[in-house]
Design a protein around this motif. Structure first.
Motif, PDB file in Angstrom:
ATOM      1  N   GLU A 205      44.829  14.916  35.009  1.00 44.23           N
ATOM      2  CA  GLU A 205      44.300  13.556  35.207  1.00 44.23           C
ATOM      3  C   GLU A 205      43.801  13.391  36.646  1.00 44.23           C
ATOM      4  O   GLU A 205      42.747  12.802  36.892  1.00 44.23           O
ATOM      5  CB  GLU A 205      45.414  12.541  34.919  1.00 44.23           C
ATOM      6  CG  GLU A 205      44.912  11.140  34.639  1.00 44.23           C
ATOM      7  CD  GLU A 205      46.030  10.138  34.359  1.00 44.23           C
ATOM      8  OE1 GLU A 205      45.710   8.956  34.265  1.00 44.23           O
ATOM      9  OE2 GLU A 205      47.213  10.543  34.260  1.00 44.23           O
ATOM     10  N   ALA A 206      44.567  13.946  37.602  1.00 48.51           N
ATOM     11  CA  ALA A 206      44.191  13.862  39.021  1.00 48.51           C
ATOM     12  C   ALA A 206      42.870  14.584  39.277  1.00 48.51           C
ATOM     13  O   ALA A 206      42.013  14.105  40.025  1.00 48.51           O
ATOM     14  CB  ALA A 206      45.295  14.453  39.884  1.00 48.51           C
ATOM     15  N   LEU A 207      42.683  15.744  38.634  1.00 49.95           N
ATOM     16  CA  LEU A 207      41.463  16.525  38.842  1.00 49.95           C
ATOM     17  C   LEU A 207      40.256  15.852  38.197  1.00 49.95           C
ATOM     18  O   LEU A 207      39.132  15.956  38.688  1.00 49.95           O
ATOM     19  CB  LEU A 207      41.651  17.953  38.311  1.00 49.95           C
ATOM     20  CG  LEU A 207      42.619  18.770  39.178  1.00 49.95           C
ATOM     21  CD1 LEU A 207      43.209  19.929  38.407  1.00 49.95           C
ATOM     22  CD2 LEU A 207      41.942  19.281  40.437  1.00 49.95           C
ATOM     23  N   ASP A 208      40.492  15.153  37.110  1.00 51.18           N
ATOM     24  CA  ASP A 208      39.438  14.385  36.464  1.00 51.18           C
ATOM     25  C   ASP A 208      39.006  13.244  37.399  1.00 51.18           C
ATOM     26  O   ASP A 208      37.816  13.007  37.630  1.00 51.18           O
ATOM     27  CB  ASP A 208      39.977  13.817  35.141  1.00 51.18           C
ATOM     28  CG  ASP A 208      38.852  13.303  34.255  1.00 51.18           C
ATOM     29  OD1 ASP A 208      37.782  13.927  34.248  1.00 51.18           O
ATOM     30  OD2 ASP A 208      39.041  12.262  33.592  1.00 51.18           O
ATOM     31  N   LEU A 209      40.006  12.565  37.981  1.00 52.33           N
ATOM     32  CA  LEU A 209      39.745  11.444  38.889  1.00 52.33           C
ATOM     33  C   LEU A 209      39.079  11.878  40.192  1.00 52.33           C
ATOM     34  O   LEU A 209      38.210  11.189  40.711  1.00 52.33           O
ATOM     35  CB  LEU A 209      41.056  10.714  39.218  1.00 52.33           C
ATOM     36  CG  LEU A 209      41.492   9.609  38.262  1.00 52.33           C
ATOM     37  CD1 LEU A 209      42.904   9.161  38.592  1.00 52.33           C
ATOM     38  CD2 LEU A 209      40.540   8.412  38.334  1.00 52.33           C
ATOM     39  N   VAL A 210      39.498  13.037  40.708  1.00 49.80           N
ATOM     40  CA  VAL A 210      38.954  13.469  42.003  1.00 49.80           C
ATOM     41  C   VAL A 210      37.452  13.733  41.892  1.00 49.80           C
ATOM     42  O   VAL A 210      36.701  13.514  42.848  1.00 49.80           O
ATOM     43  CB  VAL A 210      39.720  14.697  42.570  1.00 49.80           C
ATOM     44  CG1 VAL A 210      39.227  16.018  41.995  1.00 49.80           C
ATOM     45  CG2 VAL A 210      39.622  14.736  44.096  1.00 49.80           C
ATOM     46  N   CYS A 211      37.008  14.170  40.721  1.00 52.18           N
ATOM     47  CA  CYS A 211      35.563  14.376  40.514  1.00 52.18           C
ATOM     48  C   CYS A 211      34.833  13.035  40.482  1.00 52.18           C
ATOM     49  O   CYS A 211      33.715  12.907  40.968  1.00 52.18           O
ATOM     50  CB  CYS A 211      35.318  15.140  39.216  1.00 52.18           C
ATOM     51  SG  CYS A 211      35.920  16.835  39.272  1.00 52.18           S
ATOM     52  N   LYS A 212      35.493  12.023  39.910  1.00 51.32           N
ATOM     53  CA  LYS A 212      34.884  10.688  39.833  1.00 51.32           C
ATOM     54  C   LYS A 212      34.853   9.992  41.196  1.00 51.32           C
ATOM     55  O   LYS A 212      33.998   9.153  41.455  1.00 51.32           O
ATOM     56  CB  LYS A 212      35.659   9.816  38.831  1.00 51.32           C
ATOM     57  CG  LYS A 212      35.454  10.236  37.387  1.00 51.32           C
ATOM     58  CD  LYS A 212      36.334   9.438  36.442  1.00 51.32           C
ATOM     59  CE  LYS A 212      36.136   9.911  35.001  1.00 51.32           C
ATOM     60  NZ  LYS A 212      37.179   9.368  34.104  1.00 51.32           N
ATOM     61  N   THR A 213      35.821  10.342  42.077  1.00 51.27           N
ATOM     62  CA  THR A 213      35.863   9.688  43.398  1.00 51.27           C
ATOM     63  C   THR A 213      34.967  10.378  44.416  1.00 51.27           C
ATOM     64  O   THR A 213      34.788   9.885  45.527  1.00 51.27           O
ATOM     65  CB  THR A 213      37.307   9.629  43.956  1.00 51.27           C
ATOM     66  OG1 THR A 213      37.803  10.962  44.088  1.00 51.27           O
ATOM     67  CG2 THR A 213      38.238   8.819  43.067  1.00 51.27           C
ATOM     68  N   ALA A 214      34.411  11.528  44.066  1.00 46.35           N
ATOM     69  CA  ALA A 214      33.504  12.246  44.978  1.00 46.35           C
ATOM     70  C   ALA A 214      32.105  11.657  44.843  1.00 46.35           C
ATOM     71  O   ALA A 214      31.318  12.082  44.001  1.00 46.35           O
ATOM     72  CB  ALA A 214      33.510  13.744  44.668  1.00 46.35           C
ATOM     73  N   LYS A 215      31.818  10.651  45.649  1.00 51.99           N
ATOM     74  CA  LYS A 215      30.564   9.900  45.491  1.00 51.99           C
ATOM     75  C   LYS A 215      29.535  10.184  46.591  1.00 51.99           C
ATOM     76  O   LYS A 215      28.501   9.517  46.663  1.00 51.99           O
ATOM     77  CB  LYS A 215      30.870   8.390  45.464  1.00 51.99           C
ATOM     78  CG  LYS A 215      31.689   7.950  44.253  1.00 51.99           C
ATOM     79  CD  LYS A 215      32.027   6.475  44.344  1.00 51.99           C
ATOM     80  CE  LYS A 215      32.892   6.005  43.178  1.00 51.99           C
ATOM     81  NZ  LYS A 215      32.157   5.934  41.917  1.00 51.99           N
ATOM     82  N   ALA A 216      29.824  11.131  47.472  1.00 52.26           N
ATOM     83  CA  ALA A 216      28.898  11.418  48.575  1.00 52.26           C
ATOM     84  C   ALA A 216      27.615  12.054  48.051  1.00 52.26           C
ATOM     85  O   ALA A 216      27.560  12.535  46.914  1.00 52.26           O
ATOM     86  CB  ALA A 216      29.565  12.331  49.590  1.00 52.26           C
ATOM     87  N   LYS A 217      26.592  12.094  48.920  1.00 55.13           N
ATOM     88  CA  LYS A 217      25.296  12.646  48.505  1.00 55.13           C
ATOM     89  C   LYS A 217      25.298  14.174  48.502  1.00 55.13           C
ATOM     90  O   LYS A 217      24.366  14.797  48.014  1.00 55.13           O
ATOM     91  CB  LYS A 217      24.185  12.118  49.418  1.00 55.13           C
ATOM     92  CG  LYS A 217      23.847  10.658  49.130  1.00 55.13           C
ATOM     93  CD  LYS A 217      22.778  10.141  50.059  1.00 55.13           C
ATOM     94  CE  LYS A 217      22.461   8.675  49.735  1.00 55.13           C
ATOM     95  NZ  LYS A 217      21.622   8.049  50.758  1.00 55.13           N
ATOM     96  N   PHE A 218      26.337  14.772  49.092  1.00 56.37           N
ATOM     97  CA  PHE A 218      26.443  16.245  49.077  1.00 56.37           C
ATOM     98  C   PHE A 218      27.568  16.653  48.109  1.00 56.37           C
ATOM     99  O   PHE A 218      28.339  15.804  47.656  1.00 56.37           O
ATOM    100  CB  PHE A 218      26.706  16.791  50.487  1.00 56.37           C
ATOM    101  CG  PHE A 218      27.997  16.296  51.107  1.00 56.37           C
ATOM    102  CD1 PHE A 218      29.168  17.035  50.979  1.00 56.37           C
ATOM    103  CD2 PHE A 218      28.038  15.100  51.810  1.00 56.37           C
ATOM    104  CE1 PHE A 218      30.355  16.590  51.539  1.00 56.37           C
ATOM    105  CE2 PHE A 218      29.220  14.646  52.379  1.00 56.37           C
ATOM    106  CZ  PHE A 218      30.383  15.388  52.240  1.00 56.37           C
ATOM    107  N   ASP A 219      27.622  17.936  47.805  1.00 61.75           N
ATOM    108  CA  ASP A 219      28.649  18.443  46.879  1.00 61.75           C
ATOM    109  C   ASP A 219      29.979  18.562  47.630  1.00 61.75           C
ATOM    110  O   ASP A 219      30.192  19.504  48.388  1.00 61.75           O
ATOM    111  CB  ASP A 219      28.202  19.804  46.324  1.00 61.75           C
ATOM    112  CG  ASP A 219      29.036  20.248  45.139  1.00 61.75           C
ATOM    113  OD1 ASP A 219      29.888  19.458  44.670  1.00 61.75           O
ATOM    114  OD2 ASP A 219      28.830  21.382  44.662  1.00 61.75           O
TER     115      ASP A 219
END
Length: 228
Positions: free
Chosen positions: A23-37
């Motif tokens: 669940e944490a790994l799913d969320l961490v992808c959603k919280t990565a909102k920057a313009k870079f990877d």
């Protein structure tokens, strides 16, 4: 003031909740909102005391999906071993010439140093500059070895070193936000498995005190350490 994107990310989380790893790994992808990877990192606090030699936790592991970062290798070797390193695709291969380049030019266009044991006399002279940067080759991490070709291949494939800092925390990248939850989960499980396996015999009580995962610009997400 926190930015709008950061605040949007914070709103996805429950402050007091300890999340299951998936669940944490799913969320961490959603919280990565920057313009870079963004890089995804984990921070694991261990119930050991790094001041004691018998409670050190250090090693290296090859992440199944790599780190998403292009790794530049510098190999200190001579003769056949230097040739092996070149054939394995090392970015830089040499001996005294690279020692002088680092000393005189403050050159650091590499990410990992690999050395054959007979070269450690030369590399050792760079201890004062390499040590603080965490670049000193080490047999435990597999970076002091006669099998330079294997060490170069593993470094390029996404081998990472984990080690305790002075506050008994391990900080490690486990990939990029673009990997998605599934690949990040594989990398996370591999790294955590290695850290758990490296538990010192002298460690008493709870070994994994806490585990937090975060993207470069995102908030920390607390993982339920009992699920590890």
């Amino acid at each position: 003031m926190s930015g709008k994107k950061y605040n949007d990310s914070i709103n996805l989380l429950e402050k007091t909740k300890l999340y299951d790893p998936s669940e944490a790994l799913d969320l961490v992808c959603k919280t990565a909102k920057a313009k870079f990877d963004e890089t995804i990192e984990i921070h694991v606090r261990l119930g050991v005391d790094s001041r004691h030699a018998d409670q050190q936790v250090r090693g290296a592991v090859v992440l199944p999906n790599g780190t998403g970062k292009k790794v530049r290798t510098l190999v200190f070797a001579k003769g056949d071993k230097a040739k092996e390193a070149e054939e394995a695709g090392s970015d830089f291969v040499g001996a005294e010439d690279y020692m002088e380049k680092i000393q005189k030019e403050n050159w650091f266009d590499f990410d990992i140093i690999i050395a054959t044991p007979d070269m450690m006399g030369i590399v050792g002279r760079l201890g004062k500059v390499l040590g603080p940067k965490g670049l000193m080759p080490n047999p435990k991490a597999g970076t002091v070895t006669m099998d330079v070709a294997k060490a170069v291949a593993e470094a390029k494939a996404g081998k990472i070193e984990y080690r305790l800092d002075k506050t008994n925390i391990i900080h490690c990248p486990i990939g990029k936000a673009s990997f998605g939850p599934e690949k990040l989960n594989e990398n996370f499980s591999t790294l955590m498995g290695a850290i758990i396996k490296a538990k010192p015999a002298a460690s008493k009580g709870q070994y994994i005190k806490s585990c937090v995962i975060a993207s470069t610009m995102g908030p920390g997400i607390k993982i339920n350490s009992t699920k590890l």
